[in-house]
Design a protein around this motif. Structure first.
Motif, PDB file in Angstrom:
ATOM      1  N   GLY A 156      16.681  42.269  73.232  1.00  0.00           N
ATOM      2  CA  GLY A 156      17.776  42.544  72.422  1.00  0.00           C
ATOM      3  C   GLY A 156      17.463  41.975  71.042  1.00  0.00           C
ATOM      4  O   GLY A 156      16.349  41.242  70.538  1.00  0.00           O
ATOM      5  N   ARG A 157      18.611  41.848  70.192  1.00  0.00           N
ATOM      6  CA  ARG A 157      18.473  41.074  69.069  1.00  0.00           C
ATOM      7  C   ARG A 157      18.400  39.630  69.130  1.00  0.00           C
ATOM      8  O   ARG A 157      18.604  39.025  70.216  1.00  0.00           O
ATOM      9  CB  ARG A 157      19.888  41.394  68.315  1.00  0.00           C
ATOM     10  N   THR A 158      17.595  38.918  68.195  1.00  0.00           N
ATOM     11  CA  THR A 158      17.473  37.615  68.285  1.00  0.00           C
ATOM     12  C   THR A 158      18.808  36.947  67.905  1.00  0.00           C
ATOM     13  O   THR A 158      19.251  36.961  66.899  1.00  0.00           O
ATOM     14  CB  THR A 158      16.309  37.151  67.177  1.00  0.00           C
ATOM     15  N   MET A 159      19.407  36.067  68.822  1.00  0.00           N
ATOM     16  CA  MET A 159      20.657  35.468  68.973  1.00  0.00           C
ATOM     17  C   MET A 159      20.299  33.938  68.324  1.00  0.00           C
ATOM     18  O   MET A 159      19.559  33.275  69.098  1.00  0.00           O
ATOM     19  CB  MET A 159      21.345  35.384  70.011  1.00  0.00           C
ATOM     20  N   VAL A 160      20.998  33.381  67.389  1.00  0.00           N
ATOM     21  CA  VAL A 160      20.946  32.041  67.032  1.00  0.00           C
ATOM     22  C   VAL A 160      22.403  31.467  67.824  1.00  0.00           C
ATOM     23  O   VAL A 160      23.474  32.165  67.440  1.00  0.00           O
ATOM     24  CB  VAL A 160      21.038  31.981  65.596  1.00  0.00           C
ATOM     25  N   TRP A 170      31.231  26.254  70.525  1.00  0.00           N
ATOM     26  CA  TRP A 170      29.736  26.902  70.843  1.00  0.00           C
ATOM     27  C   TRP A 170      29.884  28.019  69.639  1.00  0.00           C
ATOM     28  O   TRP A 170      30.815  28.685  69.329  1.00  0.00           O
ATOM     29  CB  TRP A 170      29.622  27.864  72.249  1.00  0.00           C
ATOM     30  N   ILE A 171      28.683  28.133  68.791  1.00  0.00           N
ATOM     31  CA  ILE A 171      28.435  29.531  67.946  1.00  0.00           C
ATOM     32  C   ILE A 171      27.577  30.253  68.265  1.00  0.00           C
ATOM     33  O   ILE A 171      26.207  29.931  68.507  1.00  0.00           O
ATOM     34  CB  ILE A 171      28.573  28.720  66.528  1.00  0.00           C
ATOM     35  N   PHE A 172      27.969  31.575  68.085  1.00  0.00           N
ATOM     36  CA  PHE A 172      26.613  32.596  68.362  1.00  0.00           C
ATOM     37  C   PHE A 172      26.791  33.359  67.069  1.00  0.00           C
ATOM     38  O   PHE A 172      27.861  33.838  66.539  1.00  0.00           O
ATOM     39  CB  PHE A 172      26.921  33.469  69.507  1.00  0.00           C
ATOM     40  N   SER A 173      25.201  33.885  66.719  1.00  0.00           N
ATOM     41  CA  SER A 173      25.445  34.839  65.638  1.00  0.00           C
ATOM     42  C   SER A 173      23.895  35.452  65.561  1.00  0.00           C
ATOM     43  O   SER A 173      23.245  34.756  65.956  1.00  0.00           O
ATOM     44  CB  SER A 173      25.393  34.275  64.208  1.00  0.00           C
ATOM     45  N   ASP A 174      23.758  36.452  65.041  1.00  0.00           N
ATOM     46  CA  ASP A 174      22.432  37.172  64.821  1.00  0.00           C
ATOM     47  C   ASP A 174      22.242  37.285  63.295  1.00  0.00           C
ATOM     48  O   ASP A 174      21.027  37.870  63.006  1.00  0.00           O
ATOM     49  CB  ASP A 174      22.200  38.387  65.859  1.00  0.00           C
ATOM     50  N   LYS A 176      22.744  39.644  61.569  1.00  0.00           N
ATOM     51  CA  LYS A 176      22.693  40.869  61.282  1.00  0.00           C
ATOM     52  C   LYS A 176      23.745  41.940  60.719  1.00  0.00           C
ATOM     53  O   LYS A 176      24.893  41.197  60.868  1.00  0.00           O
ATOM     54  CB  LYS A 176      22.191  42.020  62.682  1.00  0.00           C
ATOM     55  N   ILE A 177      23.852  42.817  59.889  1.00  0.00           N
ATOM     56  CA  ILE A 177      24.840  43.419  59.343  1.00  0.00           C
ATOM     57  C   ILE A 177      25.254  44.575  60.244  1.00  0.00           C
ATOM     58  O   ILE A 177      24.245  45.706  60.331  1.00  0.00           O
ATOM     59  CB  ILE A 177      24.735  44.022  58.055  1.00  0.00           C
ATOM     60  N   ASP A 178      26.302  44.668  60.934  1.00  0.00           N
ATOM     61  CA  ASP A 178      26.763  45.461  61.974  1.00  0.00           C
ATOM     62  C   ASP A 178      27.986  46.307  61.583  1.00  0.00           C
ATOM     63  O   ASP A 178      28.912  45.404  61.495  1.00  0.00           O
ATOM     64  CB  ASP A 178      26.799  45.078  63.307  1.00  0.00           C
ATOM     65  N   ASN A 179      28.026  47.421  61.245  1.00  0.00           N
ATOM     66  CA  ASN A 179      29.040  48.139  60.585  1.00  0.00           C
ATOM     67  C   ASN A 179      29.825  47.613  59.597  1.00  0.00           C
ATOM     68  O   ASN A 179      31.026  47.521  59.486  1.00  0.00           O
ATOM     69  CB  ASN A 179      30.289  48.190  62.046  1.00  0.00           C
ATOM     70  N   GLY A 180      28.740  47.047  58.490  1.00  0.00           N
ATOM     71  CA  GLY A 180      29.081  46.483  57.293  1.00  0.00           C
ATOM     72  C   GLY A 180      29.327  45.020  57.210  1.00  0.00           C
ATOM     73  O   GLY A 180      29.713  44.641  56.229  1.00  0.00           O
ATOM     74  N   PHE A 181      29.685  44.450  58.424  1.00  0.00           N
ATOM     75  CA  PHE A 181      29.854  42.926  58.433  1.00  0.00           C
ATOM     76  C   PHE A 181      28.700  42.042  59.232  1.00  0.00           C
ATOM     77  O   PHE A 181      28.150  42.564  60.344  1.00  0.00           O
ATOM     78  CB  PHE A 181      31.181  42.553  59.124  1.00  0.00           C
ATOM     79  N   SER A 182      28.540  41.038  58.708  1.00  0.00           N
ATOM     80  CA  SER A 182      27.723  39.922  59.515  1.00  0.00           C
ATOM     81  C   SER A 182      28.823  39.513  60.744  1.00  0.00           C
ATOM     82  O   SER A 182      29.941  39.326  60.295  1.00  0.00           O
ATOM     83  CB  SER A 182      26.803  39.011  58.858  1.00  0.00           C
ATOM     84  N   ARG A 183      28.542  38.978  61.794  1.00  0.00           N
ATOM     85  CA  ARG A 183      29.390  38.474  62.628  1.00  0.00           C
ATOM     86  C   ARG A 183      29.130  36.941  63.282  1.00  0.00           C
ATOM     87  O   ARG A 183      27.853  36.761  63.621  1.00  0.00           O
ATOM     88  CB  ARG A 183      29.627  39.369  63.673  1.00  0.00           C
ATOM     89  N   PHE A 184      30.056  36.000  63.373  1.00  0.00           N
ATOM     90  CA  PHE A 184      29.930  34.896  64.217  1.00  0.00           C
ATOM     91  C   PHE A 184      31.166  34.799  65.238  1.00  0.00           C
ATOM     92  O   PHE A 184      32.158  35.452  65.194  1.00  0.00           O
ATOM     93  CB  PHE A 184      30.448  33.622  63.090  1.00  0.00           C
ATOM     94  N   LEU A 185      30.746  34.189  66.396  1.00  0.00           N
ATOM     95  CA  LEU A 185      31.739  34.042  67.424  1.00  0.00           C
ATOM     96  C   LEU A 185      31.479  32.415  67.699  1.00  0.00           C
ATOM     97  O   LEU A 185      30.753  31.919  68.004  1.00  0.00           O
ATOM     98  CB  LEU A 185      31.057  34.640  68.576  1.00  0.00           C
ATOM     99  N   ILE A 186      32.813  32.145  67.609  1.00  0.00           N
ATOM    100  CA  ILE A 186      33.151  30.621  68.059  1.00  0.00           C
ATOM    101  C   ILE A 186      33.930  30.538  69.148  1.00  0.00           C
ATOM    102  O   ILE A 186      35.071  31.186  69.482  1.00  0.00           O
ATOM    103  CB  ILE A 186      33.998  29.881  66.763  1.00  0.00           C
ATOM    104  N   LEU A 187      33.494  29.731  70.181  1.00  0.00           N
ATOM    105  CA  LEU A 187      34.209  29.423  71.448  1.00  0.00           C
ATOM    106  C   LEU A 187      34.700  28.096  71.347  1.00  0.00           C
ATOM    107  O   LEU A 187      33.718  27.031  71.382  1.00  0.00           O
ATOM    108  CB  LEU A 187      33.125  29.800  72.700  1.00  0.00           C
ATOM    109  N   ASN A 188      35.810  27.900  71.285  1.00  0.00           N
ATOM    110  CA  ASN A 188      36.485  26.460  71.055  1.00  0.00           C
ATOM    111  C   ASN A 188      36.577  25.916  72.506  1.00  0.00           C
ATOM    112  O   ASN A 188      37.472  26.431  73.375  1.00  0.00           O
ATOM    113  CB  ASN A 188      37.686  26.496  70.219  1.00  0.00           C
ATOM    114  N   ALA A 189      36.037  24.677  72.741  1.00  0.00           N
ATOM    115  CA  ALA A 189      36.245  24.189  73.964  1.00  0.00           C
ATOM    116  C   ALA A 189      36.767  22.579  73.749  1.00  0.00           C
ATOM    117  O   ALA A 189      36.875  21.886  74.677  1.00  0.00           O
ATOM    118  CB  ALA A 189      34.613  23.784  74.627  1.00  0.00           C
ATOM    119  N   GLY A 190      37.445  22.314  72.454  1.00  0.00           N
ATOM    120  CA  GLY A 190      38.033  21.151  72.362  1.00  0.00           C
ATOM    121  C   GLY A 190      38.133  20.469  71.034  1.00  0.00           C
ATOM    122  O   GLY A 190      38.554  19.594  70.903  1.00  0.00           O
ATOM    123  N   MET A 191      37.961  21.582  69.957  1.00  0.00           N
ATOM    124  CA  MET A 191      38.081  20.937  68.538  1.00  0.00           C
ATOM    125  C   MET A 191      39.478  20.869  68.035  1.00  0.00           C
ATOM    126  O   MET A 191      40.291  21.593  68.742  1.00  0.00           O
ATOM    127  CB  MET A 191      37.204  22.051  67.732  1.00  0.00           C
TER     128      MET A 191
END
Length: 437
Positions: A156-160, A170-174, A176-191
């Motif tokens: 699949g895509r190279t995930m950073v 935790w932060i995840f992103s690739d 890539k521009i998908d459907n007009g947007f680049s995307r970041f996923l943040i999973l909060n574990a205690g911030m």
């Protein structure tokens, strides 16, 4: 001003308050719970601030807005269903929309944080869209990091990815521009709320500055093609300088070299800002990544490694092209100076020949003058003796003297007087000329 300061009649610097407000401008927005953040950046000219403020005012016509914070280059509005943050920068403006999410709410790929905004309002934003990204904020209770890692496929895509903020998220992103947007996923574990806001802000700035830095790459590629032609032309001109055999040849080469110098300086002036801005934006990207305090997730590259592998080569290209331009400019300037020196030496040689010719002519004129002076002595002696002869004839009846004898005796006397007078006049003129120098 404090009463004690006012009583002392201290004069306050007119920029004191403004500079202090700028120091505290753009603080991170504290965030809690699930959140969708949509970040838009528009590249614009430097004169769009009034139009952007007017357009922000139109946003409040359709929504009940409360101004949370406002300054010359920053505004935070609360429209109920969402919040929007506007920031004005030198080359771009950013619009960041915050929309709370329900716990466990599934997001359609077309959902944005500004769905409630009229599309006509978006079309009224000055400038051209350069960045559009989504930041989805969830807790680890909703989405576990293990489930995200398990969904990754080897082909699949190279995930950073990385753990950040002392491994409290935790932060995840690739990227890539998908459907007009680049995307970041943040999973909060205690911030904390402010940590979360700073993390979201840094991710938006990383994406913004990454794209702004990359604006220098197309310019570098364009200049690279021209530099190859310019360097080749300079090498050919150097060969022509070595083959030049006449002043006309050298002047022709000098004219061509001056035209090349003008082209080089025009290219440098046109690209200096872009390359300098790319370098500055790249520095900001790496600074924001450092502030994340990321830790490695096994098997996935970190944000720092990803930027070193993908962004750094582009920035090195811009720096290399910038150096090549400066070096070409210096080489053209040195060779132009060398050629001008050769032309100046040739002109000095011609001037020396001209002065030598003038010196020879002056010596010839001096000899002619001395010859004329000798003839002048003879002529003046002749006319003087004739005058003596006429006088002697007029007095012959009185003294009974021989006029021929008197004339003969007067000739050497007259000649001596004329010669002595001429020498005295020449010495006087020579003394006056020596005093003038």
């Amino acid at each position: 001003m404090h009463p004690r300061l006012a009583a002392a009649e201290l004069e306050e610097h007119p920029l004191r308050q403004r500079l202090n407000n700028e120091f505290h401008a753009r603080p991170p927005v504290p965030l809690i719970g699930a959140m969708l953040v949509s970040h838009l950046v528009f590249k614009h000219s430097a004169t769009t601030a009034p139009a952007e403020r007017e357009n922000l005012g139109k946003l409040c016509h359709n929504h009940v807005c409360n101004s949370i914070d406002s300054s010359d280059a920053h505004m935070m509005l609360d429209a109920g269903a969402f919040r929007v943050r506007w920031e004005l920068h030198t080359e771009f403006s950013s619009y960041t929309f915050y929309r709370p999410l329900e716990s466990g709410e599934l997001l359609d790929p077309d959902v944005t944080a500004f769905d409630a905004v009229n599309p006509e309002w978006l079309s009224g934003i000055p400038g051209k869209l350069i960045v559009a990204c989504h930041v989805e904020l969830r807790s680890t209770d909703e989405i576990s990091p293990e489930s995200v890692l398990a969904s990754l496929t080897p082909n699949g895509r190279t995930m950073v990815a990385a753990k950040v903020a002392d491994e409290t998220a935790w932060i995840f992103s690739d990227f890539k521009i998908d459907n007009g947007f680049s995307r970041f996923l943040i999973l909060n574990a205690g911030m904390t709320q402010r940590q979360t806001g700073r993390t979201v802000q840094r991710l938006c700035e990383i994406e913004t500055y990454r794209m702004m830095a990359l604006l220098g790459l197309p310019v570098a590629k364009e200049v690279s093609r021209w530099l190859y032609t310019g360097e080749k032309q300079l090498a050919e001109l150097m060969d022509r300088i070595g083959q030049a055999r006449s002043p006309d040849d050298e002047r022709t080469v000098l004219g061509t070299l001056s035209a090349l110098a003008a082209e080089v300086e025009h290219s440098v002036a046109r690209t200096t800002f872009r390359f300098g801005a790319a370098h500055a934006y790249h520095g900001l990207v790496m600074q924001r990544i450092e502030e994340l305090r990321e830790s490695r997730i096994s098997g996935l590259p970190t944000f720092f490694e990803f930027m070193q592998r993908r962004l750094l080569p582009a920035m090195n290209t811009c720096q290399a092209i910038s150096r090549r331009q400066e070096e070409l400019s210096s080489r053209v300037a040195r060779n132009s100076q060398l050629l001008r020196t050769r032309v100046d030496i040739e002109l000095e040689r011609q001037n020396q020949e001209l002065l030598s010719q003038m010196n020879r002519r002056a010596k010839l004129q001096l000899r002619l003058q001395e010859t004329v002076e000798g003839l002048s002595v003879v002529v003046l002696t002749y006319y003087g003796s004739q005058l003596v002869q006429y006088l002697a004839k007029g007095t012959k009846e009185l003294h009974h003297l021989n006029t021929d004898v008197i004339t003969a005796i007067s000739i050497p006397l007259i000649a001596g007087l004329v010669f002595w007078g001429t020498r005295q006049m020449r010495k006087k003129l020579a003394a006056e000329e020596g005093g003038a120098h």
